[in-house]
Design an enzyme around this catalytic site. Structure first.
Site, PDB file in Angstrom:
ATOM      1  N   ASN A  67       1.217  -1.348  -0.257  1.00  0.00           N
ATOM      2  CA  ASN A  67       0.001  -0.091   0.334  1.00  0.00           C
ATOM      3  C   ASN A  67       0.906   1.420   0.418  1.00  0.00           C
ATOM      4  O   ASN A  67       1.036   1.955   1.028  1.00  0.00           O
ATOM      5  CB  ASN A  67      -1.025   0.025   1.434  1.00  0.00           C
ATOM      6  CG  ASN A  67      -0.153  -0.030   2.674  1.00  0.00           C
ATOM      7  OD1 ASN A  67       1.187  -0.102   2.974  1.00  0.00           O
ATOM      8  ND2 ASN A  67      -1.238   0.114   3.626  1.00  0.00           N
ATOM      9  N   ASN A  68       1.035   1.446  -1.505  1.00  0.00           N
ATOM     10  CA  ASN A  68       2.897   2.386  -1.419  1.00  0.00           C
ATOM     11  C   ASN A  68       1.511   3.675  -0.465  1.00  0.00           C
ATOM     12  O   ASN A  68       1.256   4.386  -1.412  1.00  0.00           O
ATOM     13  CB  ASN A  68       2.947   3.130  -2.752  1.00  0.00           C
ATOM     14  CG  ASN A  68       3.802   4.024  -3.140  1.00  0.00           C
ATOM     15  OD1 ASN A  68       4.252   4.420  -2.009  1.00  0.00           O
ATOM     16  ND2 ASN A  68       3.640   4.780  -4.274  1.00  0.00           N
ATOM     17  N   GLU A  69       1.991   4.093   1.067  1.00  0.00           N
ATOM     18  CA  GLU A  69       1.702   5.803   0.841  1.00  0.00           C
ATOM     19  C   GLU A  69       0.073   5.625   0.702  1.00  0.00           C
ATOM     20  O   GLU A  69      -0.525   6.846   1.808  1.00  0.00           O
ATOM     21  CB  GLU A  69       1.823   6.848   0.430  1.00  0.00           C
ATOM     22  CG  GLU A  69       3.598   6.467  -0.171  1.00  0.00           C
ATOM     23  CD  GLU A  69       4.809   7.690  -0.614  1.00  0.00           C
ATOM     24  OE1 GLU A  69       3.729   7.925  -1.864  1.00  0.00           O
ATOM     25  OE2 GLU A  69       5.899   7.356  -1.196  1.00  0.00           O
ATOM     26  N   ASN A  70      -0.346   4.940   0.609  1.00  0.00           N
ATOM     27  CA  ASN A  70      -2.236   4.749   0.715  1.00  0.00           C
ATOM     28  C   ASN A  70      -2.668   5.321   1.840  1.00  0.00           C
ATOM     29  O   ASN A  70      -3.611   5.790   2.790  1.00  0.00           O
ATOM     30  CB  ASN A  70      -2.884   4.063   0.122  1.00  0.00           C
ATOM     31  CG  ASN A  70      -2.335   3.578  -1.522  1.00  0.00           C
ATOM     32  OD1 ASN A  70      -1.959   4.414  -1.335  1.00  0.00           O
ATOM     33  ND2 ASN A  70      -2.607   2.260  -2.020  1.00  0.00           N
TER      34      ASN A  70
END
Length: 119
Positions: A67-70
């Protein structure tokens, strides 16, 4: 690797050959994703399963990230102030970890928020 693309075999082959290791982000970046939409949810499950099966044979691939930065968007960028709050939580904390355990149990699956915050 990030940027909503799979690394691809050419890059991973080169990394395998040169002894480089890869942290591979899944195809999520800086957005809320509608995992509460069943059609979208099933597309994500199929895409993640395909990608892990396709690329997990590469020894250079060391870590999957989901979850890249979400979630940082929710907690640090004010995303909790509009729309549905964390509609994609189930993907990062339930669905994808299960897929990873089934498809590639030899590598860690990292959830960025936990990694960055030391949780």
């Amino acid at each position: 690797m990030g940027g909503a693309i799979w690394a691809g075999h050419d890059l991973l082959d080169l990394c395998d050959e040169k002894g480089l290791i890869i942290w591979h982000d899944l195809l999520f970046a800086c957005s809320k994703y509608p995992a509460d939409d069943l059609e979208f949810y099933n597309l994500v499950k199929n895409e993640v399963t395909w990608g892990v099966r396709e690329f997990s044979t590469h020894p250079s691939l060391a870590v999957w990230c989901g979850n890249n930065e979400n979630e940082l968007g929710t907690f640090d960028w004010g995303w909790d102030k509009f729309g549905k709050v964390m509609p994609d939580y189930v993907l990062y904390h339930h669905t994808i970890p299960i897929i990873m355990l089934e498809e590639d149990p030899s590598r860690p699956y990292c959830q960025v928020l936990h990694f960055l915050r030391g949780i």
